[in-house]
Design a protein around this motif. Structure first.
Motif, short mmCIF file in Angstrom:
data_model
loop_
_atom_site.label_atom_id
_atom_site.label_comp_id
_atom_site.label_asym_id
_atom_site.label_seq_id
_atom_site.Cartn_x
_atom_site.Cartn_y
_atom_site.Cartn_z
N UNK A 159 0.82 -1.21 0.00
CA UNK A 159 0.00 0.00 0.00
C UNK A 159 0.85 1.26 0.00
N UNK A 160 1.93 1.25 0.78
CA UNK A 160 2.84 2.40 0.81
C UNK A 160 3.47 2.61 -0.56
N UNK A 161 3.88 1.52 -1.20
CA UNK A 161 4.46 1.62 -2.55
C UNK A 161 3.42 2.15 -3.53
N UNK A 162 2.21 1.59 -3.48
CA UNK A 162 1.17 2.01 -4.41
C UNK A 162 0.85 3.50 -4.27
N UNK A 163 0.83 3.99 -3.05
CA UNK A 163 0.57 5.41 -2.83
C UNK A 163 1.58 6.28 -3.56
N UNK A 164 2.79 5.79 -3.70
CA UNK A 164 3.84 6.60 -4.31
C UNK A 164 3.91 6.46 -5.82
N UNK A 165 3.59 5.29 -6.34
CA UNK A 165 3.69 5.09 -7.79
C UNK A 165 2.36 5.32 -8.50
N UNK A 168 -1.98 0.38 -9.87
CA UNK A 168 -2.36 -0.90 -9.27
C UNK A 168 -1.36 -2.00 -9.63
N UNK A 169 -0.55 -1.75 -10.65
CA UNK A 169 0.44 -2.73 -11.09
C UNK A 169 1.82 -2.34 -10.59
N UNK A 170 2.42 -3.20 -9.81
CA UNK A 170 3.73 -2.94 -9.22
C UNK A 170 4.73 -3.95 -9.77
N UNK A 171 5.73 -3.46 -10.48
CA UNK A 171 6.75 -4.33 -11.05
C UNK A 171 7.87 -4.55 -10.03
N UNK A 172 7.62 -5.52 -9.15
CA UNK A 172 8.52 -5.79 -8.03
C UNK A 172 8.76 -7.29 -7.92
N UNK A 173 10.01 -7.69 -7.74
CA UNK A 173 10.32 -9.10 -7.58
C UNK A 173 10.19 -9.50 -6.11
N UNK A 205 5.74 -13.59 -11.95
CA UNK A 205 7.15 -13.29 -11.82
C UNK A 205 7.44 -11.80 -12.05
N UNK A 206 7.88 -11.12 -11.00
CA UNK A 206 8.27 -9.72 -11.10
C UNK A 206 7.12 -8.74 -11.24
N UNK A 207 5.90 -9.18 -10.94
CA UNK A 207 4.74 -8.29 -11.14
C UNK A 207 3.65 -8.61 -10.12
N UNK A 208 3.15 -7.58 -9.46
CA UNK A 208 2.05 -7.72 -8.52
C UNK A 208 0.96 -6.73 -8.91
N UNK A 209 -0.27 -7.22 -9.00
CA UNK A 209 -1.41 -6.36 -9.32
C UNK A 209 -2.33 -6.33 -8.10
N UNK A 210 -2.62 -5.14 -7.60
CA UNK A 210 -3.54 -4.99 -6.47
C UNK A 210 -4.96 -5.03 -7.01
N UNK A 211 -5.72 -6.03 -6.59
CA UNK A 211 -7.07 -6.24 -7.09
C UNK A 211 -8.14 -5.58 -6.22
N UNK A 212 -7.91 -5.57 -4.92
CA UNK A 212 -8.92 -5.05 -3.99
C UNK A 212 -8.22 -4.24 -2.90
N UNK A 213 -8.05 -2.96 -3.18
CA UNK A 213 -7.29 -2.12 -2.26
C UNK A 213 -7.99 -1.99 -0.91
#
Length: 245
Positions: A159-165, A168-173, A205-213
């Motif tokens: 959530x902290x990362x999403x607030x900054x970028x 809903x799609x976070x390219x993080x391993x 792999x390397x990708x997280x999508x937030x579906x229900x914040x």
């Protein structure tokens, strides 16, 4: 572009809250830079020569042990800056600074910021107010790493990362997240799997999508709410005080 309009669009809360006269003094020294994903800005013990004011993305402050284990101390987004060691005159950074995602920032020589800080005017007050936010982050994350369940800690971190970028799609391993949370990669995989089965996120792999914040917030620990609420107070109070002066 007129200086006033440029300040409105500058994208960083510290720079945007400065009185116009101070912003004009700094503006001529600002260089817009793009930091690539994974770029190392500083390593522990480096002499700080430049300050960075993020616009989009984030910078991660990471502490690493002699054995190579690491843990994130705090994140710096468009609310803050990197280069605060100028306050105590050491000029030496006590942690690694990296860009876990592509990050755009204003860059300037740290001496320029230090000179403006020493005037004791708006930038001085804003930086001290931001330092308080950074200390809240560091103390809260210390509690989080030690006491909170991994699923709750991962929820807060995402959530902290999403607030900054603002995506809903976070390219993080999982490796990067494991280093940030100070846990084994297998622990991140297990926690992410639990959140995915609950329908809160989807990961590959390397990708997280937030579906229900909304539900992710309910699943998060107190750390996210503490950090979020502190962020909401900045820079409203110091900016108002500076402008009345």
């Amino acid at each position: 572009m007129p200086a006033v309009q440029w300040q409105v669009d500058v994208g960083n809360k510290i720079l945007g809250a400065l009185p116009q006269s101070e912003f004009r003094r700094l503006a001529e020294h600002l260089e817009r830079v793009q930091l690539e994903k994974g770029e190392v800005v500083y390593v522990t013990g480096d002499t700080i020569r430049h300050a960075y004011f993020p616009i989009g993305g984030l910078l991660s402050l990471v502490s690493t042990t002699e054995t190579g284990a690491s843990m994130e101390l705090a994140m710096v987004g468009n609310e803050g800056m990197v280069g605060l060691t100028m306050i105590n005159k050491t000029g030496i950074i006590p942690c690694d600074v990296t860009a876990p995602v592509p990050t755009e920032a204003w860059k300037t020589k740290v001496q320029v910021v230090e000179d403006e800080f020493e005037r004791g005017e708006g930038l001085h007050d804003l930086i001290l107010a931001y330092l308080n936010i950074l200390l809240v982050q560091i103390s809260q994350l210390s509690i989080c790493h030690r006491f909170h369940a991994r699923e709750a800690a991962l929820s807060s971190w995402l959530l902290v990362v999403q607030d900054r970028v603002n995506s809903d799609t976070l390219n993080l391993t999982h490796e990067l997240i494991a280093g940030a949370l100070g846990v084994p990669r297998t622990g991140v995989t297990a926690a992410a799997g639990s959140l995915q089965r609950a329908g809160l996120i989807r990961y590959s792999r390397g990708r997280i999508v937030i579906l229900d914040r909304a539900r992710l917030e309910l699943n998060s620990c107190e750390c996210y709410r503490t950090i979020r609420d502190k962020m909401k107070q900045f820079p409203r109070e110091p900016a108002a005080r500076v402008r009345r002066a």
